[in-house]
Motif scaffolding. Structure first.
Motif, PDB file in Angstrom:
ATOM      1  N   HIS A  57      10.278  29.532 -13.308  1.00 27.97           N
ATOM      2  CA  HIS A  57       9.950  28.806 -12.077  1.00 27.97           C
ATOM      3  C   HIS A  57      10.807  29.302 -10.915  1.00 27.97           C
ATOM      4  O   HIS A  57      11.888  29.840 -11.106  1.00 27.97           O
ATOM      5  CB  HIS A  57      10.086  27.298 -12.267  1.00 27.97           C
ATOM      6  CG  HIS A  57      11.481  26.810 -12.482  1.00 27.97           C
ATOM      7  ND1 HIS A  57      12.086  26.824 -13.702  1.00 27.97           N
ATOM      8  CD2 HIS A  57      12.367  26.280 -11.614  1.00 27.97           C
ATOM      9  CE1 HIS A  57      13.302  26.314 -13.590  1.00 27.97           C
ATOM     10  NE2 HIS A  57      13.502  25.985 -12.333  1.00 27.97           N
ATOM     11  N   VAL A  69       5.852  19.896 -14.750  1.00 28.17           N
ATOM     12  CA  VAL A  69       5.633  19.985 -13.307  1.00 28.17           C
ATOM     13  C   VAL A  69       4.390  19.216 -12.908  1.00 28.17           C
ATOM     14  O   VAL A  69       4.414  18.399 -11.991  1.00 28.17           O
ATOM     15  CB  VAL A  69       5.499  21.464 -12.856  1.00 28.17           C
ATOM     16  CG1 VAL A  69       5.246  21.540 -11.364  1.00 28.17           C
ATOM     17  CG2 VAL A  69       6.728  22.257 -13.237  1.00 28.17           C
ATOM     18  N   GLY A  83       5.870  26.678 -10.391  1.00 30.69           N
ATOM     19  CA  GLY A  83       5.986  26.720 -11.838  1.00 30.69           C
ATOM     20  C   GLY A  83       4.853  27.481 -12.500  1.00 30.69           C
ATOM     21  O   GLY A  83       4.686  27.403 -13.715  1.00 30.69           O
ATOM     22  N   TRP A 114       8.590  15.308  -8.016  1.00 31.11           N
ATOM     23  CA  TRP A 114       9.008  16.551  -7.348  1.00 31.11           C
ATOM     24  C   TRP A 114       8.864  16.421  -5.832  1.00 31.11           C
ATOM     25  O   TRP A 114       9.758  16.805  -5.078  1.00 31.11           O
ATOM     26  CB  TRP A 114       8.181  17.746  -7.845  1.00 31.11           C
ATOM     27  CG  TRP A 114       8.541  18.177  -9.230  1.00 31.11           C
ATOM     28  CD1 TRP A 114       7.808  17.971 -10.374  1.00 31.11           C
ATOM     29  CD2 TRP A 114       9.719  18.860  -9.640  1.00 31.11           C
ATOM     30  NE1 TRP A 114       8.468  18.483 -11.445  1.00 31.11           N
ATOM     31  CE2 TRP A 114       9.643  19.042 -11.028  1.00 31.11           C
ATOM     32  CE3 TRP A 114      10.834  19.337  -8.963  1.00 31.11           C
ATOM     33  CZ2 TRP A 114      10.629  19.694 -11.761  1.00 31.11           C
ATOM     34  CZ3 TRP A 114      11.830  19.989  -9.697  1.00 31.11           C
ATOM     35  CH2 TRP A 114      11.720  20.161 -11.070  1.00 31.11           C
TER      36      TRP A 114
END
Length: 165
Positions: A107, A140, A129, A147
């Motif tokens: 990532h 993710v 990612g 996030w």
């Protein structure tokens, strides 16, 4: 502030009242990343001064509930002064994935800077990612809202740092 997502890509943008060069100066200095961190995972810079190009590496101390304390080795993979900086994070000392052979996470953290009039820059932080192993990509895609919140916090702190200059 705006947020966008793809399958394994999360991006958040914010207009910051500073020239791109000022913003880039902060982003390219790993010693300042603790001041930016919106996730609460960073604990400090172990090794690395201001980065100057692709191939540079900086090491950060981290803490994540699942892994405890560990380090990440961050390899600069994208670098265009005052416009774009990105690093690929790899497991370092103390991380369970840091055993031989080292399994790259794949990532990247990328910051794009777009000048927006006199004295302002639109900064987009991207967590990419898409190169991660499929079993890791799930983290993710399932944690997208988390996030975005953390990244928005980082950009807010970046804006505050720029305003204080």
């Amino acid at each position: 502030m705006a947020g966008t997502t793809g399958e394994a890509v999360v991006a958040v943008s914010r207009r910051i009242g500073a020239r791109a060069g000022e913003v880039f100066g902060i982003l390219s200095d790993p010693g300042r990343h603790l001041d930016l961190d919106g996730s609460g995972m960073l604990r400090g810079c172990v090794r690395g001064g201001a980065v100057s190009g692709v191939g540079d590496v900086f090491v950060m101390r981290m803490h994540y509930e699942r892994y405890g304390a560990y380090e990440t080795n961050n390899h600069i993979v994208e670098y265009e002064r005052d416009r774009r900086i990105g690093w690929e994070t790899r497991p370092g000392r103390g991380h369970p994935d840091a055993t031989a052979p080292v399994r790259a996470w794949g990532h990247r953290w990328i910051f794009d800077l777009l000048p927006d009039g006199a004295g302002a820059t639109v900064v987009t932080e991207t967590f990419d990612g898409s190169r991660m192993p499929e079993d890791r990509r799930t983290e993710v895609t399932e944690g997208r809202a988390w996030w975005q919140t953390q990244m928005a916090g980082t950009l807010e702190r970046l804006a505050e740092l720029c305003a204080a200059r």
